[in-house]
Design an enzyme around this catalytic site. Structure first.
Site, PDB file in Angstrom:
ATOM      1  N   TYR A   1      15.997  29.655   9.528  1.00  0.00           N
ATOM      2  CA  TYR A   1      14.790  30.386   9.887  1.00  0.00           C
ATOM      3  C   TYR A   1      14.586  30.441  11.395  1.00  0.00           C
ATOM      4  O   TYR A   1      14.830  29.460  12.107  1.00  0.00           O
ATOM      5  CB  TYR A   1      13.560  29.726   9.261  1.00  0.00           C
ATOM      6  CG  TYR A   1      13.374  30.006   7.795  1.00  0.00           C
ATOM      7  CD1 TYR A   1      13.177  31.295   7.328  1.00  0.00           C
ATOM      8  CD2 TYR A   1      13.382  28.960   6.872  1.00  0.00           C
ATOM      9  CE1 TYR A   1      12.992  31.541   5.971  1.00  0.00           C
ATOM     10  CE2 TYR A   1      13.193  29.193   5.526  1.00  0.00           C
ATOM     11  CZ  TYR A   1      13.001  30.497   5.085  1.00  0.00           C
ATOM     12  OH  TYR A   1      12.823  30.737   3.744  1.00  0.00           O
TER      13      TYR A   1
ATOM     14  N   LYS B   1       0.839  -1.198   0.000  1.00  0.00           N
ATOM     15  CA  LYS B   1       0.000   0.000   0.000  1.00  0.00           C
ATOM     16  C   LYS B   1       0.877   1.253   0.000  1.00  0.00           C
ATOM     17  O   LYS B   1       2.089   1.174   0.263  1.00  0.00           O
ATOM     18  CB  LYS B   1      -0.919  -0.007   1.227  1.00  0.00           C
ATOM     19  CG  LYS B   1      -0.190  -0.069   2.559  1.00  0.00           C
ATOM     20  CD  LYS B   1      -1.168  -0.177   3.706  1.00  0.00           C
ATOM     21  CE  LYS B   1      -0.406  -0.218   5.039  1.00  0.00           C
ATOM     22  NZ  LYS B   1      -1.316  -0.176   6.197  1.00  0.00           N
TER      23      LYS B   1
END
Length: 360
Positions: free
Chosen positions: A257, A37
């Site tokens: 950042y 999956k």
């Protein structure tokens, strides 16, 4: 044109095969049915299923109907059993039958829908019984209701009964034993059906959990059954990215950042061409590391969309174009995931298409 600054994801099919064989050896004679999956956890379901077919796999598990349809197309005329874990969702019955998929029936309405669709014939299915996960599947009391009205299964042959372990990665968790007991109780109601309970971690709980079929996922792809690296399993994926630039950051200056990292000393830094747009979790900045020039190098500052900074102080090998390992044999996927506060499952499925695939 190949961009030299692209991150790259190398998929080692020989390692995949070795992991399949190791899990087969541990599965006490049970059939090993790979979970493919989510595009085989991001590795590519067609490629993975093709190789594992050569290793002897004949049953596969997908989550969505669309995944099952794609896998059937890629396997062509090969007589594979492809399970769809979502079951018979509204409007899906005709497509499931046409593609010769096996639905995993999760509820009384799904059973009724499949039985109604099969009217005039007979179709097979796997029955999912919830033994403690409280996710998909019928509760035991619903199973008894079903058996009290067998006309609901008049046109359906239950060839397999399955359940799913919630805490198999914690061998001593009491829910494992409770689920095993409930599974025995449930499967006794379907004496002619095959039984399947164990996922990757469940395989290592012992012979009692193996039954007729096991359904490994993460351990096929290199993740340990206890969420830590396991010497039995090989690294299947290697995620790498090149250094773009090196720079000196003086003591007291910040990196990245939010200025969340302040250099405590003069620091040599490499800027690497990978970020959360490649699948490196933003949360990895506090404990994350990469492997370069024979050792782990800590990430410095926040992971940004396209870049990470790493500490290369006293490392002469760092130069633009040199490749840095983010996940791989030297930095196992479980360790990289733990540093980001997540699991190997999430880390693998987060790797984006921007990472260029290389099949080895």
């Amino acid at each position: 044109m190949t961009d030299p600054s692209d991150s790259r994801l190398t998929i080692d099919l020989d390692a995949l095969s070795a992991n399949y064989r190791a899990l087969r050896d541990a599965a006490s004679g049970a059939e090993v049915a790979p979970a493919v999956k989510a595009d085989a956890y991001g590795l590519g379901a067609a490629i993975v299923a093709d190789r594992l077919w050569d290793e002897g796999a004949r049953s596969f598990y997908t989550a969505r109907l669309s995944e099952g349809l794609t896998l059937r197309q890629s396997l062509g005329d090969r007589d594979a059993t492809i399970h769809v874990l979502d079951g018979v969702t509204p409007g899906s019955a005709s497509a499931i039958e046409e593609a010769r998929l096996t639905p995993v029936l999760n509820s009384l309405p799904q059973i009724e829908a499949w039985n109604s669709h099969a009217r005039g014939g007979r179709l097979t299915a796997t029955l999912h019984i919830d033994t403690g996960m409280n996710r998909l599947g019928l509760r035991l009391e619903e199973v008894r209701v079903l058996l009290g009205a067998m006309d609901r299964l008049k046109h359906v042959e239950i060839t397999q009964v399955m359940s799913h372990l919630a805490c198999a990665n914690e061998p001593d968790h009491p829910l494992n034993v409770k689920q095993l007991e409930r599974f025995h109780e449930a499967t006794a109601l379907f004496p002619h059906a095959r039984r399947s309970l164990a996922n990757s971690a469940g395989i290592f709980l012992g012979d009692d959990y193996a039954f007729d079929q096991v359904r490994p996922g993460i351990s096929l792809y290199g993740g340990g059954p206890r969420d830590v690296p396991d010497a039995l399993l090989k690294a299947v994926v290697t995620l790498e990215a090149p250094i773009l630039q090196t720079r000196n950051v003086p003591r007291g200056e910040s990196i990245g950042y939010g200025a969340t990292y302040i250099a405590t000393d003069n620091t040599r830094v490499a800027i690497v061409a990978a970020g959360y747009a490649d699948g490196v979790p933003r949360a990895a900045h506090q404990r994350g590391a990469v492997w370069f020039d024979g050792q782990r190098r800590p990430m410095l500052g926040r992971v940004s969309m396209d870049l990470i900074a790493i500490d290369i102080t006293d490392c002469d090998a760092a130069r633009p174009g040199a490749m840095v390992q983010i996940i791989g044999p030297d930095l196992p996927v479980d360790d990289a995931a733990a540093a980001a506060g997540t699991t190997a499952y999430e880390l693998l499925t987060r790797i984006t298409p921007r990472a260029r695939r290389i099949i080895r």
